[in-house]
Design an enzyme around this catalytic site. Structure first.
Site, PDB file in Angstrom:
ATOM      1  N   SER A 100      -0.060  -9.703   5.717  1.00  0.00           N
ATOM      2  CA  SER A 100       0.687 -10.096   4.735  1.00  0.00           C
ATOM      3  C   SER A 100      -0.102  -7.492   4.958  1.00  0.00           C
ATOM      4  O   SER A 100      -1.042  -7.228   5.519  1.00  0.00           O
ATOM      5  CB  SER A 100       0.405  -9.719   3.130  1.00  0.00           C
ATOM      6  N   ASP A 244       3.986  -2.843   2.190  1.00  0.00           N
ATOM      7  CA  ASP A 244       2.947  -3.349   2.980  1.00  0.00           C
ATOM      8  C   ASP A 244       3.290  -3.960   4.802  1.00  0.00           C
ATOM      9  O   ASP A 244       4.124  -3.834   4.873  1.00  0.00           O
ATOM     10  CB  ASP A 244       2.577  -4.336   2.629  1.00  0.00           C
ATOM     11  N   ASP A 248       6.796  -7.067   1.670  1.00  0.00           N
ATOM     12  CA  ASP A 248       7.471  -8.045   1.056  1.00  0.00           C
ATOM     13  C   ASP A 248       6.859  -7.330  -0.596  1.00  0.00           C
ATOM     14  O   ASP A 248       6.780  -7.324  -1.613  1.00  0.00           O
ATOM     15  CB  ASP A 248       7.178  -9.716   0.925  1.00  0.00           C
TER      16      ASP A 248
END
Ligand code: MG
Length: 455
Positions: A100, A244, A248
Site C-alpha cells: 500500500s 498511493d 485505494d
C-alpha cells in the site's frame, strides 16, 4: 518454518521489509495457509509495481498451486481492480501483493475473502493459526493448480465505473478537464491513463511509469505532494490527483496548487453522492467531522466503526449504506463495490466539479472547514501497542469518550483520537478542530499524558 519476525501481521495480511522479515518463505506459507483454507478453487492474484513484486508473486503462486488452487493472474494492477475481479462468481478468493502506502522496500500480502472484501478478523486469525501450526493441505502431483492469465480486469473495472448511473460521462467529457496526475510510479500508472481517456481529460503526468522505485514517500499526504502542487500551477490545471501505490487512497490538489488534505477527498465524494441520494454513511472513527456535517445538511446519518477497511465495509453492507470510506483518502462507493477505490473516487470528484461548475477550491470552501493534525508514537517491533492504549483507557474513561476504536475524546467542535495502528508498530494520535493550532495543542497534550503514563 522460517521465523515470523520483523513482520506486521494483521487481519488484512502480513507486511514487512523484503529481505528483512518478509521473505519468499513467509509469502509461501501464507499462500499455503490461504489455499488450504479457501481452496481448492480459483484465486485472483494481483501485484502493485514494487521491485520485489515478482519475487513475492512467484512464492504466492507456488503456495496456491501446491494446495490445488488455480491462480487467476491479473498482473500488475491496483487493489480495487484485483478485488473487483475476486468478486466474479467463478473466483473463490484473492491476494494482492502490495504494501500500500509503505515505502518501496516494503511489500505485503493483502488477503481477500471470497466476496472480495478483506478477511474478517476470524478468517484472518484462522489463516495465521495455519501458518503457525504449518497446517497445510498439499494436493497430489496431478491435482496441483495452474496459472490462468487474465488481462481484462482493468477494463472490467473501468466499465463498471463508467456504467454508474451517478456519473454523466458525456458531460464530464465535454468539460475537457486539465489534470496533473502523480501515481508515484505505483500501479496507478496502469489504469489511470485509460480512466482519463474515457473522461476526456487532458493529462500532464508526473511519476507515471509503474516501476516501483518511488521517488518520494508514497503516502499521498500534503507534505509529499510538492511536485504535484507546483505542476498544477505551472500548467494552469483544474486539479491535481495523487494516489498511493495500490490506488485505494486518493488525494487532491486545488487549481491554486493547494493540497486539499486527504480528508476532503471523501468529503467531496460524499457531497456528490448525498446530493443525489441521501442515505446512511459509514466511516471510521478517525474520519473528519466534516462528513458528519455534510451528512446532516442532506438529512443523512453517519455511522462510525473501528479503523480498518473491513470494519467500514462490513457495516456498510449491513446497513446498506449509500456512501462509506476512510478519511485518509479512502473512498468507498457501495454502488460500485465495498472497498476503497481511488479510481471511482476520481470519477466522483470530476462529476461533482461538472455539476457545480466551479473550481475545486470554491467547492471545497463550501464544505465544513476543519483541520486535522496526525501524529504518532513509534514503538519497537513486537511492542504491545494495544495494551499501552488500554492502560490509558483504564485511567481515562468518563466524560465524553467514544470507545469505537482506542480512545476518542469528543469536544464541542473538536476531537482527539489515540489508537494502536493495525499495520505498523506505532500508536496514532490524531486531532481535529476548526484551527490547526487547536488541533496541534490537543495532540501534544494527549501525547504528553500518554508518555507520562507509560513511565
Ligand atoms: Mg493503499
Amino acid at each position: 518454518m522460517s521465523e515470523l519476525k520483523n513482520l506486521m501481521i494483521s487481519v488484512s495480511g502480513v507486511r514487512g521489509i523484503v529481505g528483512d522479515g518478509l521473505t519468499p518463505e513467509v509469502a509461501l506459507q501464507f499462500a499455503l495457509a490461504y489455499g488450504t483454507h479457501f481452496g481448492p478453487g480459483r484465486i485472483v492474484v494481483g501485484r502493485d509495481s514494487r521491485v520485489t513484486g515478482d519475487l513475492i508473486k512467484y512464492a504466492v503462486w507456488s503456495g496456491l498451486m501446491a494446495t490445488g488452487c488455480d491462480v487467476v493472474d491479473v498482473g500488475l494492477t491496483t487493489t480495487p481492480t484485483t478485488a473487483l475481479a475476486t468478486e466474479r462468481a467463478e473466483n473463490h478468493g484473492g491476494i494482492i501483493i502490495t504494501a500500500s502506502h509503505n515505502p518501496r522496500e516494503w511489500n505485503a500480502l493483502k488477503l481477500l475473502a471470497p466476496d472480495g472484501l478483506f478477511l474478517s478478523p476470524e478468517a484472518g486469525a484462522r489463516i495465521l493459526e495455519r501458518v503457525k501450526q504449518q497446517d497445510f493441505r498439499y494436493a497430489a502431483w496431478d491435482r496441483i493448480g495452474r496459472v490462468i492469465p487474465y488481462s481484462s480486469a482493468p477494463a472490467e473495472h473501468l466499465a463498471a465505473i463508467t456504467a454508474l448511473p451517478l456519473l454523466d460521462i458525456e458531460k464530464i467529457r465535454k468539460r475537457r478537464f486539465k489534470v496533473v496526475v502523480d501515481p508515484c510510479n505505483g500501479a496507478g500508472g496502469t489504469i489511470l491513463p485509460d480512466l482519463f481517456e474515457l473522461l476526456g481529460a487532458e493529462v500532464i503526468w508526473i511519476n507515471r511509469e509503474p516501476h516501483g522505485r518511488f521517488p518520494r514517500s508514497p503516502e499521498p499526504l500534503a507534505a509529499n505532494l510538492g511536485e504535484l502542487s507546483a505542476a498544477v500551477v505551472a500548467h494552469g490545471a483544474d486539479l491535481g490527483v495523487a494516489v498511493d501505490p495500490d490506488v485505494d487512497r486518493l488525494a487532491l490538489v486545488s487549481e491554486q496548487g493547494q493540497p486539499l488534505g486527504e480528508e476532503y477527498t471523501l468529503a467531496l465524494a460524499t457531497e456528490l453522492v448525498l446530493t443525489h441520494t441521501p442515505g446512511a454513511v459509514v466511516v471510521n472513527a478517525s474520519t473528519s467531522r466534516a462528513i458528519e456535517e455534510i451528512a446532516a445538511r442532506h438529512g443523512s446519518k453517519v455511522h462510525y466503526t473501528p479503523v480498518g477497511e473491513i470494519h467500514v465495509a462490513t457495516r456498510a453492507r449491513e446497513i446498506k449504506a449509500i456512501m462509506a470510506g476512510e478519511g485518509n483518502g479512502g473512498v468507498i462507493y457501495p454502488g460500485l463495490r465495498l472497498g476503497r477505490d481511488a479510481v471511482v473516487g476520481t470519477a466522483l470528484v470530476l462529476q461533482l466539479l461538472v455539476e457545480r461548475g466551479q473550481p475545486v477550491s470554491v467547492v471545497q470552501a463550501g464544505l465544513p472547514q476543519y483541520v486535522m493534525v496526525k501524529d504518532k508514537i513509534t514503538l519497537p517491533f513486537g511492542a504491545d501497542a494495544r495494551g499501552m492504549v488500554d492502560r490509558l483507557l483504564r485511567q481515562q474513561v468518563g466524560g465524553n469518550v467514544d470507545l469505537t476504536d482506542g480512545l476518542k475524546f469528543l469536544y464541542d467542535r473538536a476531537w482527539v483520537h489515540i489508537r494502536a495502528s493495525n499495520t505498523e508498530p506505532i500508536i496514532r494520535v490524531i486531532a481535529e478542530a476548526p484551527t490547526a493550532a487547536e488541533a496541534e495543542e490537543r495532540v501534544q497534550a494527549l501525547k504528553a499524558e500518554f508518555v507520562k503514563l507509560q513511565d
